[in-house]
Motif scaffolding. Structure first.
Motif, PDB file in Angstrom:
ATOM      1  N   GLU A  99       0.787  -1.030  -0.041  1.00  0.00           N
ATOM      2  CA  GLU A  99       0.020   0.087  -0.035  1.00  0.00           C
ATOM      3  C   GLU A  99       0.865   1.194   0.112  1.00  0.00           C
ATOM      4  N   THR A 101       3.845   1.509  -1.191  1.00  0.00           N
ATOM      5  CA  THR A 101       4.492   1.769  -2.392  1.00  0.00           C
ATOM      6  C   THR A 101       3.481   2.200  -3.370  1.00  0.00           C
ATOM      7  N   ARG A 102       2.243   1.905  -3.295  1.00  0.00           N
ATOM      8  CA  ARG A 102       1.374   2.464  -4.437  1.00  0.00           C
ATOM      9  C   ARG A 102       1.048   3.882  -4.019  1.00  0.00           C
ATOM     10  N   ARG A 105       4.089   5.924  -5.584  1.00  0.00           N
ATOM     11  CA  ARG A 105       4.034   6.163  -6.987  1.00  0.00           C
ATOM     12  C   ARG A 105       3.054   6.960  -7.348  1.00  0.00           C
ATOM     13  N   ALA A 134       3.604   1.626 -12.077  1.00  0.00           N
ATOM     14  CA  ALA A 134       2.216   1.898 -11.358  1.00  0.00           C
ATOM     15  C   ALA A 134       1.011   1.591 -12.049  1.00  0.00           C
ATOM     16  N   GLN A 136      -0.310   2.647 -14.844  1.00  0.00           N
ATOM     17  CA  GLN A 136      -1.053   3.777 -15.165  1.00  0.00           C
ATOM     18  C   GLN A 136      -0.784   3.852 -16.758  1.00  0.00           C
TER      19      GLN A 136
END
Length: 267
Positions: A99, A101-102, A105, A134, A136
């Motif tokens: 969590e 790390t997210r 990013r 990520a 994205q």
């Protein structure tokens, strides 16, 4: 899990409400010790301070004062032994690693002294790497705009080995900006650069703050680099030892010469 803060600051909304937090960064009684027993070293000792959004802050102090540890704990790269770290109104302490790390990013950008570019990737590929990691969507038009804004619009297909040190650091800044982070942490970003390249990098960090509303926290040993910031936090022996607003290189150098005369508990 990561938690949205609910502490109210005078004149602002609670940070759990919709919209960005009034403070970009808040540390409360953060401590960090390395080692145990007689070999234990206290890197941070109850550090407390807050930084508003859209500000440029330099962190200074002698070797071993805790500057890099402070940066790593504030950015979620290392966990403090005690205390609270909030970035953009979200508490980082207590969450799981995935969590965290997210969150990094999505809301945090990094610029390091050694650039940390992948030599096998082009300038454009290095720039969009955080988006790919990520998961994205990569907007290559946006990436080109960011690279053009740092003066590298004609270097998209070049690899790091074909660039000067100053150009490599500008790629690192573009990489930090492309995710539109709330806070950019920079660790000695001009340490390996000549005077001209260092000035260019510092002006880019200033522009990220003044033109785009980012918050920049920069560790540096250089009073000239610190003079580009809005304010300077001084560390000594893991504790805050003062703050200077609207710094000049001469005033910063003078303060550094007498660092440790006064240690404070919070700023």
């Amino acid at each position: 899990m990561l938690r949205a803060g609910s502490r109210r600051t005078h004149g602002t909304r609670p940070t759990h409400e919709r919209g960005p937090a009034a403070e970009a960064l808040r540390l409360v009684k953060v401590s960090k010790t390395y080692g145990t027993g007689d070999g234990a070293v206290t890197a941070l000792d109850g550090v407390t301070f807050g930084l508003g959004r859209g500000t440029f802050t330099a962190v200074m102090g002698p070797s071993g004062s805790g500057k890099t540890t402070l940066l790593h704990c504030a950015a979620g790269l290392d966990r403090p032994d005690s205390g609270i770290v909030c970035v953009d109104g979200t508490e980082l302490t207590g969450g799981g690693e995935a969590e965290l790390t997210r969150f990094r990013r999505g809301r945090i950008g990094f610029v390091f002294q050694q650039y940390n570019l992948l030599e096998t990737l082009t300038v454009a590929q290095n720039t969009v790497l955080p988006l790919k990691l990520a998961g994205q969507r990569v907007d290559r038009g946006r990436a080109k705009e960011v690279l053009a804004s740092v003066g590298l619009g004609d270097r998209l297909g070049h690899r790091p080995g074909q660039l000067s040190g100053g150009q490599r650091q500008r790629v690192a800044i573009a990489r930090a900006l492309v995710t539109e982070p709330r806070v950019i942490f920079a660790d000695e970003p001009t340490g390996a650069l000549d005077t001209r390249s260092a000035r260019e990098v510092l002006l880019l960090l200033q522009r990220a703050v003044r033109a785009h509303g980012r918050t920049v926290v920069m560790v540096t040993h250089d009073p000239v680099a610190a003079s580009y910031a809005d304010s300077v936090l001084f560390l000594a022996d893991g504790r805050l030892a003062g703050r200077m607003d609207a710094p000049t290189a001469d005033a910063v150098a003078e303060r550094l010469a007498h660092l440790g005369d006064t240690v404070t508990t919070g700023v």
